[in-house]
Write an enzyme that holds these catalytic residues in place. Structure first.
Site: not given
Ligand code: CAO
Length: 424
Positions: A16-17, A73-74, A95, A103, A167, A37, A138, A246-248
Protein backbone atom coordinates in the site's frame (compact mmCIF):
# COMPACT_ATOMS: atom_id res chain seq x y z
CA UNK A 1 -0.54 18.73 -20.69
CA UNK A 2 -0.77 17.02 -17.33
CA UNK A 3 1.35 18.52 -14.55
CA UNK A 4 3.85 15.64 -14.44
CA UNK A 5 3.72 14.69 -18.11
CA UNK A 6 7.13 13.56 -19.35
CA UNK A 7 8.19 12.21 -15.95
CA UNK A 8 8.93 8.48 -16.10
CA UNK A 9 8.64 6.46 -12.92
CA UNK A 10 10.14 3.03 -12.33
CA UNK A 11 7.55 1.82 -9.86
CA UNK A 12 9.11 -0.92 -7.78
CA UNK A 13 6.46 -0.68 -5.06
CA UNK A 14 4.07 -3.18 -3.55
CA UNK A 15 1.26 -3.47 -1.00
CA UNK A 16 0.00 0.00 0.00
CA UNK A 17 2.48 2.69 1.04
CA UNK A 18 4.55 2.80 -2.16
CA UNK A 19 1.63 2.21 -4.56
CA UNK A 20 -0.33 5.11 -3.00
CA UNK A 21 2.59 7.38 -3.79
CA UNK A 22 3.06 6.27 -7.39
CA UNK A 23 -0.71 6.30 -8.04
CA UNK A 24 -0.77 9.98 -7.08
CA UNK A 25 2.14 10.71 -9.42
CA UNK A 26 0.33 8.81 -12.20
CA UNK A 27 -2.81 10.84 -11.57
CA UNK A 28 -0.77 13.99 -12.02
CA UNK A 29 0.37 12.69 -15.41
CA UNK A 30 3.60 10.78 -14.79
CA UNK A 31 4.21 7.60 -16.82
CA UNK A 32 4.33 5.01 -14.03
CA UNK A 33 5.70 1.60 -15.00
CA UNK A 34 5.13 -0.95 -12.28
CA UNK A 35 7.67 -3.78 -12.15
CA UNK A 36 6.14 -6.99 -10.81
CA UNK A 37 7.25 -10.52 -10.15
CA UNK A 38 6.06 -12.88 -12.95
CA UNK A 39 3.21 -15.16 -11.96
CA UNK A 40 2.03 -13.43 -8.80
CA UNK A 41 2.82 -9.74 -9.17
CA UNK A 42 2.11 -7.39 -6.31
CA UNK A 43 0.93 -9.66 -3.51
CA UNK A 44 -2.23 -7.57 -3.06
CA UNK A 45 -3.53 -8.70 -6.46
CA UNK A 46 -4.53 -11.92 -4.72
CA UNK A 47 -5.38 -10.63 -1.25
CA UNK A 48 -8.92 -10.08 0.12
CA UNK A 49 -10.38 -11.21 -3.21
CA UNK A 50 -14.10 -10.76 -3.76
CA UNK A 51 -14.48 -11.66 -7.46
CA UNK A 52 -12.99 -14.99 -8.66
CA UNK A 53 -10.01 -14.69 -11.05
CA UNK A 54 -10.00 -10.90 -10.89
CA UNK A 55 -7.48 -8.59 -9.24
CA UNK A 56 -8.65 -7.65 -5.76
CA UNK A 57 -10.04 -4.22 -4.92
CA UNK A 58 -7.03 -3.86 -2.64
CA UNK A 59 -4.82 -3.87 -5.74
CA UNK A 60 -7.06 -2.09 -8.23
CA UNK A 61 -7.79 0.82 -5.88
CA UNK A 62 -4.06 1.52 -5.36
CA UNK A 63 -2.72 1.07 -8.86
CA UNK A 64 -4.80 3.13 -11.25
CA UNK A 65 -3.24 4.83 -14.29
CA UNK A 66 -0.11 2.63 -14.23
CA UNK A 67 1.48 0.23 -16.72
CA UNK A 68 2.65 -3.22 -15.58
CA UNK A 69 5.74 -5.11 -16.69
CA UNK A 70 6.67 -8.51 -15.25
CA UNK A 71 10.36 -9.04 -14.51
CA UNK A 72 12.08 -11.70 -12.45
CA UNK A 73 14.87 -9.73 -10.85
CA UNK A 74 16.52 -12.96 -9.70
CA UNK A 75 17.09 -13.77 -13.37
CA UNK A 76 20.14 -11.95 -14.86
CA UNK A 77 18.14 -10.97 -17.95
CA UNK A 78 15.49 -9.51 -15.66
CA UNK A 79 18.12 -7.38 -13.95
CA UNK A 80 19.43 -6.37 -17.37
CA UNK A 81 16.01 -4.97 -18.26
CA UNK A 82 15.76 -3.27 -14.88
CA UNK A 83 19.06 -1.45 -15.49
CA UNK A 84 17.77 -0.35 -18.90
CA UNK A 85 14.82 1.16 -17.06
CA UNK A 86 17.14 2.88 -14.58
CA UNK A 87 18.89 4.54 -17.50
CA UNK A 88 15.75 6.15 -18.93
CA UNK A 89 13.52 6.79 -15.90
CA UNK A 90 13.48 9.95 -13.79
CA UNK A 91 12.44 8.38 -10.52
CA UNK A 92 12.60 4.95 -8.94
CA UNK A 93 10.17 4.36 -6.08
CA UNK A 94 10.42 1.30 -3.83
CA UNK A 95 9.17 0.03 -0.50
CA UNK A 96 10.90 -3.30 -0.09
CA UNK A 97 12.09 -4.57 3.26
CA UNK A 98 15.41 -3.05 4.40
CA UNK A 99 18.36 -4.49 2.45
CA UNK A 100 16.38 -5.90 -0.50
CA UNK A 101 17.47 -3.23 -3.00
CA UNK A 102 21.13 -3.62 -2.00
CA UNK A 103 20.88 -7.41 -2.42
CA UNK A 104 19.61 -6.79 -5.96
CA UNK A 105 22.71 -4.66 -6.58
CA UNK A 106 20.59 -1.52 -6.91
CA UNK A 107 22.62 0.51 -4.43
CA UNK A 108 22.22 4.28 -4.44
CA UNK A 109 25.86 4.69 -5.45
CA UNK A 110 25.49 2.41 -8.48
CA UNK A 111 22.14 3.88 -9.57
CA UNK A 112 23.53 7.42 -9.22
CA UNK A 113 26.56 6.45 -11.29
CA UNK A 114 24.44 4.93 -14.09
CA UNK A 115 21.86 7.75 -14.11
CA UNK A 116 22.94 10.82 -12.09
CA UNK A 117 19.57 12.48 -12.72
CA UNK A 118 17.57 9.65 -11.20
CA UNK A 119 15.71 10.26 -7.93
CA UNK A 120 15.48 7.16 -5.73
CA UNK A 121 12.58 7.28 -3.30
CA UNK A 122 12.07 4.73 -0.55
CA UNK A 123 9.56 3.93 2.17
CA UNK A 124 10.88 1.96 5.12
CA UNK A 125 9.23 1.23 8.44
CA UNK A 126 11.85 3.05 10.49
CA UNK A 127 14.67 5.48 9.85
CA UNK A 128 18.24 4.86 11.05
CA UNK A 129 18.25 3.58 14.64
CA UNK A 130 17.43 0.50 16.66
CA UNK A 131 14.58 -0.69 14.39
CA UNK A 132 16.02 0.19 10.99
CA UNK A 133 16.14 -3.46 9.85
CA UNK A 134 12.53 -4.26 10.77
CA UNK A 135 9.72 -5.07 8.38
CA UNK A 136 6.70 -2.90 9.02
CA UNK A 137 3.00 -2.86 8.19
CA UNK A 138 0.39 -0.15 8.78
CA UNK A 139 -0.58 -0.87 12.37
CA UNK A 140 3.03 -1.27 13.50
CA UNK A 141 3.69 2.24 12.20
CA UNK A 142 0.60 3.60 13.95
CA UNK A 143 1.83 2.08 17.20
CA UNK A 144 5.45 3.21 16.84
CA UNK A 145 4.55 6.68 15.55
CA UNK A 146 2.53 7.72 18.61
CA UNK A 147 -0.95 7.36 17.10
CA UNK A 148 -2.10 4.27 19.00
CA UNK A 149 -1.03 5.42 22.47
CA UNK A 150 -3.04 8.63 22.00
CA UNK A 151 -6.12 7.09 20.35
CA UNK A 152 -9.02 5.48 22.17
CA UNK A 153 -10.50 6.05 25.59
CA UNK A 154 -8.51 6.61 28.77
CA UNK A 155 -9.77 3.43 30.40
CA UNK A 156 -9.35 1.28 27.28
CA UNK A 157 -6.47 -0.25 25.32
CA UNK A 158 -4.51 1.75 22.73
CA UNK A 159 -6.39 1.85 19.41
CA UNK A 160 -5.37 1.93 15.77
CA UNK A 161 -7.42 4.11 13.44
CA UNK A 162 -9.15 3.05 10.22
CA UNK A 163 -7.39 5.86 8.36
CA UNK A 164 -4.27 4.34 6.82
CA UNK A 165 -1.96 7.00 8.12
CA UNK A 166 1.03 4.63 8.18
CA UNK A 167 0.74 3.40 4.60
CA UNK A 168 -1.20 5.97 2.58
CA UNK A 169 0.02 8.78 4.86
CA UNK A 170 3.66 7.87 4.22
CA UNK A 171 2.93 7.47 0.50
CA UNK A 172 1.69 11.06 0.47
CA UNK A 173 4.79 12.27 2.27
CA UNK A 174 6.99 10.41 -0.20
CA UNK A 175 5.15 11.89 -3.19
CA UNK A 176 5.85 15.37 -1.86
CA UNK A 177 9.51 14.45 -1.40
CA UNK A 178 9.67 13.23 -5.00
CA UNK A 179 8.16 16.32 -6.61
CA UNK A 180 10.40 18.47 -4.39
CA UNK A 181 13.45 16.53 -5.60
CA UNK A 182 12.23 16.86 -9.20
CA UNK A 183 12.00 20.63 -8.70
CA UNK A 184 15.47 20.70 -7.14
CA UNK A 185 16.79 18.77 -10.13
CA UNK A 186 15.71 21.59 -12.43
CA UNK A 187 18.43 23.70 -10.72
CA UNK A 188 21.04 21.08 -9.82
CA UNK A 189 20.65 18.71 -12.75
CA UNK A 190 21.10 15.88 -10.24
CA UNK A 191 18.85 13.32 -8.65
CA UNK A 192 18.92 12.64 -4.93
CA UNK A 193 17.70 10.06 -2.47
CA UNK A 194 14.29 10.61 -0.86
CA UNK A 195 13.57 8.57 2.25
CA UNK A 196 10.42 8.51 4.31
CA UNK A 197 10.03 6.22 7.31
CA UNK A 198 6.50 5.20 8.24
CA UNK A 199 7.17 5.93 11.92
CA UNK A 200 8.21 9.49 10.97
CA UNK A 201 5.20 9.97 8.69
CA UNK A 202 2.79 8.91 11.45
CA UNK A 203 4.54 11.09 14.02
CA UNK A 204 4.29 14.06 11.66
CA UNK A 205 0.52 13.53 11.62
CA UNK A 206 0.50 13.23 15.43
CA UNK A 207 2.45 16.41 16.12
CA UNK A 208 -0.34 17.92 18.25
CA UNK A 209 0.21 15.06 20.68
CA UNK A 210 3.93 15.84 20.99
CA UNK A 211 2.78 19.43 21.59
CA UNK A 212 0.57 18.17 24.44
CA UNK A 213 3.38 16.03 25.84
CA UNK A 214 5.39 19.19 26.41
CA UNK A 215 2.42 21.20 27.70
CA UNK A 216 1.92 18.45 30.26
CA UNK A 217 5.18 19.55 31.90
CA UNK A 218 3.53 22.90 32.69
CA UNK A 219 0.23 21.65 34.11
CA UNK A 220 -2.87 19.59 33.30
CA UNK A 221 -4.30 19.58 29.79
CA UNK A 222 -7.44 21.54 30.52
CA UNK A 223 -9.24 20.81 27.25
CA UNK A 224 -9.10 17.02 27.91
CA UNK A 225 -12.32 15.66 29.52
CA UNK A 226 -10.16 14.07 32.16
CA UNK A 227 -9.42 17.56 33.55
CA UNK A 228 -13.12 18.33 34.12
CA UNK A 229 -13.54 14.93 35.71
CA UNK A 230 -10.87 15.77 38.27
CA UNK A 231 -8.66 12.83 37.27
CA UNK A 232 -4.90 13.39 37.58
CA UNK A 233 -2.65 13.20 34.53
CA UNK A 234 0.31 10.81 34.35
CA UNK A 235 3.65 11.59 32.77
CA UNK A 236 2.59 10.81 29.16
CA UNK A 237 -0.20 12.21 26.97
CA UNK A 238 -3.32 10.15 27.73
CA UNK A 239 -5.90 8.85 25.28
CA UNK A 240 -8.53 11.52 24.90
CA UNK A 241 -11.52 9.72 23.41
CA UNK A 242 -13.28 12.09 21.06
CA UNK A 243 -12.05 15.29 22.67
CA UNK A 244 -10.97 17.84 20.12
CA UNK A 245 -7.23 18.04 19.60
CA UNK A 246 -7.44 21.80 19.06
CA UNK A 247 -8.15 24.85 21.18
CA UNK A 248 -11.92 24.64 20.57
CA UNK A 249 -13.51 21.84 22.64
CA UNK A 250 -15.51 19.28 20.65
CA UNK A 251 -17.19 15.89 21.13
CA UNK A 252 -19.12 13.25 19.24
CA UNK A 253 -22.76 13.46 20.35
CA UNK A 254 -25.74 11.19 19.85
CA UNK A 255 -28.44 12.17 17.36
CA UNK A 256 -31.97 10.92 16.81
CA UNK A 257 -31.91 7.21 16.00
CA UNK A 258 -28.63 6.41 17.76
CA UNK A 259 -30.23 3.45 19.53
CA UNK A 260 -30.41 1.49 16.26
CA UNK A 261 -28.08 3.33 13.84
CA UNK A 262 -24.39 3.02 14.80
CA UNK A 263 -23.61 6.19 12.86
CA UNK A 264 -26.38 8.50 14.14
CA UNK A 265 -23.87 10.90 15.68
CA UNK A 266 -22.51 14.36 15.02
CA UNK A 267 -19.21 16.02 15.87
CA UNK A 268 -20.01 19.27 17.66
CA UNK A 269 -17.44 22.01 18.30
CA UNK A 270 -18.09 24.69 20.90
CA UNK A 271 -16.13 27.34 19.01
CA UNK A 272 -15.76 30.40 21.24
CA UNK A 273 -16.89 33.04 18.68
CA UNK A 274 -20.27 31.29 18.25
CA UNK A 275 -20.85 30.40 21.92
CA UNK A 276 -23.82 32.76 22.24
CA UNK A 277 -25.51 31.24 19.20
CA UNK A 278 -24.94 27.76 20.66
CA UNK A 279 -26.65 28.86 23.89
CA UNK A 280 -29.65 30.13 21.90
CA UNK A 281 -29.91 26.99 19.75
CA UNK A 282 -29.85 24.57 22.68
CA UNK A 283 -32.15 26.73 24.82
CA UNK A 284 -29.70 27.90 27.50
CA UNK A 285 -29.68 31.69 26.93
CA UNK A 286 -28.54 32.41 30.51
CA UNK A 287 -25.22 30.63 29.76
CA UNK A 288 -24.32 33.61 27.57
CA UNK A 289 -23.73 35.80 30.62
CA UNK A 290 -23.41 33.32 33.50
CA UNK A 291 -19.75 33.63 34.66
CA UNK A 292 -19.56 29.80 34.96
CA UNK A 293 -20.20 29.41 31.21
CA UNK A 294 -19.69 32.73 29.42
CA UNK A 295 -15.92 32.52 28.80
CA UNK A 296 -13.87 29.54 27.46
CA UNK A 297 -11.63 29.10 30.56
CA UNK A 298 -14.71 28.92 32.81
CA UNK A 299 -16.21 26.24 30.59
CA UNK A 300 -13.18 23.92 30.60
CA UNK A 301 -13.88 22.22 33.95
CA UNK A 302 -17.57 21.86 32.94
CA UNK A 303 -17.21 20.32 29.48
CA UNK A 304 -18.94 17.05 30.43
CA UNK A 305 -21.97 18.93 31.75
CA UNK A 306 -22.02 21.30 28.77
CA UNK A 307 -21.77 18.56 26.17
CA UNK A 308 -24.41 16.49 28.00
CA UNK A 309 -26.78 19.45 27.66
CA UNK A 310 -25.92 19.95 23.99
CA UNK A 311 -26.47 16.23 23.43
CA UNK A 312 -30.01 16.52 24.81
CA UNK A 313 -30.58 18.89 21.90
CA UNK A 314 -28.75 16.85 19.22
CA UNK A 315 -30.68 13.72 20.29
CA UNK A 316 -33.88 15.46 19.26
CA UNK A 317 -32.63 15.87 15.67
CA UNK A 318 -31.21 13.56 13.01
CA UNK A 319 -27.55 14.27 12.25
CA UNK A 320 -28.55 15.96 8.97
CA UNK A 321 -31.26 18.09 10.62
CA UNK A 322 -28.75 19.15 13.26
CA UNK A 323 -26.21 19.98 10.52
CA UNK A 324 -28.71 22.20 8.70
CA UNK A 325 -29.64 24.13 11.85
CA UNK A 326 -26.08 24.52 13.15
CA UNK A 327 -24.70 25.57 9.78
CA UNK A 328 -27.26 28.37 9.64
CA UNK A 329 -25.56 29.78 12.75
CA UNK A 330 -22.02 29.06 11.53
CA UNK A 331 -21.50 26.55 14.35
CA UNK A 332 -18.78 24.07 13.26
CA UNK A 333 -20.07 20.50 13.19
CA UNK A 334 -19.93 17.36 11.04
CA UNK A 335 -22.08 14.26 10.64
CA UNK A 336 -20.54 10.84 11.28
CA UNK A 337 -20.85 9.41 7.77
CA UNK A 338 -20.82 5.68 7.16
CA UNK A 339 -18.91 4.28 4.17
CA UNK A 340 -22.32 3.43 2.68
CA UNK A 341 -23.39 7.06 2.92
CA UNK A 342 -20.08 8.23 1.45
CA UNK A 343 -20.34 5.76 -1.44
CA UNK A 344 -23.80 7.10 -2.23
CA UNK A 345 -23.01 10.82 -1.78
CA UNK A 346 -23.67 12.62 -5.06
CA UNK A 347 -21.42 15.61 -4.44
CA UNK A 348 -18.38 13.31 -3.97
CA UNK A 349 -19.14 11.66 -7.31
CA UNK A 350 -19.57 15.07 -8.96
CA UNK A 351 -16.11 16.21 -7.87
CA UNK A 352 -14.38 12.95 -8.81
CA UNK A 353 -13.48 12.19 -5.20
CA UNK A 354 -15.45 8.97 -5.53
CA UNK A 355 -15.26 7.46 -9.02
CA UNK A 356 -16.75 4.46 -10.77
CA UNK A 357 -14.16 2.52 -12.76
CA UNK A 358 -14.69 -0.30 -15.26
CA UNK A 359 -12.37 -3.29 -15.21
CA UNK A 360 -12.27 -6.07 -17.83
CA UNK A 361 -12.25 -8.87 -15.25
CA UNK A 362 -14.25 -7.48 -12.34
CA UNK A 363 -16.67 -5.07 -14.01
CA UNK A 364 -17.59 -1.76 -12.42
CA UNK A 365 -16.34 -0.81 -8.96
CA UNK A 366 -16.02 2.32 -6.85
CA UNK A 367 -12.72 3.89 -5.96
CA UNK A 368 -11.44 7.00 -4.27
CA UNK A 369 -10.26 9.40 -6.95
CA UNK A 370 -7.58 12.04 -6.60
CA UNK A 371 -8.34 14.17 -3.54
CA UNK A 372 -5.96 16.86 -4.84
CA UNK A 373 -7.54 18.94 -7.59
CA UNK A 374 -5.32 20.89 -9.99
CA UNK A 375 -7.21 23.42 -12.13
CA UNK A 376 -5.00 22.91 -15.19
CA UNK A 377 -4.29 19.25 -14.76
CA UNK A 378 -7.52 17.39 -13.98
CA UNK A 379 -7.27 13.73 -13.05
CA UNK A 380 -8.81 11.05 -15.20
CA UNK A 381 -8.88 7.78 -13.26
CA UNK A 382 -8.00 4.80 -15.48
CA UNK A 383 -8.23 1.16 -14.43
CA UNK A 384 -5.25 -0.65 -12.94
CA UNK A 385 -3.16 -2.78 -15.32
CA UNK A 386 -3.47 -6.55 -15.56
CA UNK A 387 -0.32 -8.37 -14.51
CA UNK A 388 2.34 -7.86 -17.20
CA UNK A 389 -0.16 -6.19 -19.53
CA UNK A 390 2.47 -3.79 -20.83
CA UNK A 391 5.59 -5.97 -20.80
CA UNK A 392 5.97 -6.09 -24.59
CA UNK A 393 5.04 -2.44 -24.98
CA UNK A 394 7.68 -1.37 -22.45
CA UNK A 395 10.44 -3.55 -23.97
CA UNK A 396 9.70 -2.32 -27.49
CA UNK A 397 8.37 1.22 -27.26
CA UNK A 398 9.79 2.53 -23.99
CA UNK A 399 13.18 0.80 -23.80
CA UNK A 400 13.42 0.48 -27.60
CA UNK A 401 15.24 -2.85 -27.40
CA UNK A 402 15.91 -4.61 -30.73
CA UNK A 403 14.03 -7.79 -31.61
CA UNK A 404 17.00 -10.12 -31.00
CA UNK A 405 17.45 -8.77 -27.49
CA UNK A 406 13.73 -8.98 -26.75
CA UNK A 407 13.71 -12.60 -27.94
CA UNK A 408 16.66 -13.42 -25.66
CA UNK A 409 14.90 -11.81 -22.70
CA UNK A 410 11.64 -13.67 -23.35
CA UNK A 411 13.48 -16.96 -23.90
CA UNK A 412 15.27 -16.59 -20.57
CA UNK A 413 11.90 -16.60 -18.77
CA UNK A 414 12.75 -13.27 -17.12
CA UNK A 415 9.34 -11.84 -17.94
CA UNK A 416 7.46 -15.02 -17.11
CA UNK A 417 5.76 -17.69 -19.17
CA UNK A 418 2.50 -15.80 -19.70
CA UNK A 419 4.19 -12.88 -21.37
CA UNK A 420 6.11 -15.22 -23.66
CA UNK A 421 2.82 -16.68 -24.86
CA UNK A 422 1.31 -13.24 -25.29
CA UNK A 423 4.33 -12.13 -27.32
CA UNK A 424 4.08 -15.16 -29.60
N1 CAO B 1 11.41 -10.67 -9.02
C1 CAO B 1 12.05 -11.50 -8.16
N2 CAO B 1 12.13 -11.25 -6.85
C2 CAO B 1 11.55 -10.14 -6.38
C3 CAO B 1 10.88 -9.25 -7.21
C4 CAO B 1 10.82 -9.55 -8.58
N3 CAO B 1 10.19 -8.77 -9.45
N4 CAO B 1 10.41 -8.24 -6.45
C5 CAO B 1 10.78 -8.49 -5.19
N5 CAO B 1 11.47 -9.63 -5.14
C6 CAO B 1 12.06 -10.28 -3.97
C7 CAO B 1 13.09 -9.40 -3.31
O1 CAO B 1 14.31 -9.46 -4.03
C8 CAO B 1 13.17 -10.04 -1.93
O2 CAO B 1 14.02 -11.12 -1.98
P1 CAO B 1 15.25 -11.32 -0.95
O3 CAO B 1 14.67 -11.17 0.42
O4 CAO B 1 15.70 -12.71 -1.27
O5 CAO B 1 16.25 -10.29 -1.25
C9 CAO B 1 11.76 -10.59 -1.73
O6 CAO B 1 11.08 -10.43 -2.97
C10 CAO B 1 10.96 -10.02 -0.61
O7 CAO B 1 10.72 -8.63 -0.71
P2 CAO B 1 10.15 -7.86 0.59
O8 CAO B 1 11.09 -8.14 1.71
O9 CAO B 1 9.92 -6.45 0.34
O10 CAO B 1 8.73 -8.56 0.84
P3 CAO B 1 8.20 -9.21 2.18
O11 CAO B 1 6.91 -9.85 1.85
O12 CAO B 1 9.22 -10.06 2.83
O13 CAO B 1 7.94 -7.96 3.15
C11 CAO B 1 7.03 -5.82 3.76
C12 CAO B 1 6.86 -7.10 2.92
C13 CAO B 1 5.90 -4.89 3.39
C14 CAO B 1 6.92 -6.17 5.24
C15 CAO B 1 8.39 -5.20 3.45
O14 CAO B 1 8.48 -4.99 2.06
C16 CAO B 1 8.64 -3.89 4.16
O15 CAO B 1 8.90 -3.84 5.36
N6 CAO B 1 8.64 -2.79 3.39
C17 CAO B 1 9.00 -1.47 3.90
C18 CAO B 1 7.90 -0.87 4.72
C19 CAO B 1 6.60 -0.81 3.98
O16 CAO B 1 6.47 -0.26 2.92
N7 CAO B 1 5.59 -1.34 4.62
C20 CAO B 1 4.25 -1.11 4.16
C21 CAO B 1 3.70 -2.30 3.59
S1 CAO B 1 2.01 -1.98 3.39
O17 CAO B 1 2.05 -0.70 2.46
Amino acid sequence: MKALEGVKILDFTHVQSGPTCTQLLAWFGADVIKVERPGTGDITRGQLCDVPDADSLYFTMLNHNKRSITLDTKNPKGMEVLWEMVKICDVMVENFAPGVLDRMGLTWAKVHEVNPRMIVASVKGFGPGPYEDCKVYENVAQCAGGAASTTGFRDGVPLVTGAQIGDSGTGLHLALGIVTALYHRTHSGLGQKVDCAMQDGVLNLCRVKLRDQQRLGHGPLKEYSQFGEGLPFGDAVPRAGNDSGGGQPGRILKCKGWETDPNAYIYFITQAPVWEKICDVIGEPTWKTDPDYAKPPARLPRLNEIFARIEQWTMSKTKFEAMDILNEYDIPCGPILSMKEIAEEKSLRDTGTVVEVDHPKRGKYLSVGNPIKLSNSPTEVKRSPLLGEHTDEVLRDVLKLDEARIAAILDSGATGALTRTAAE
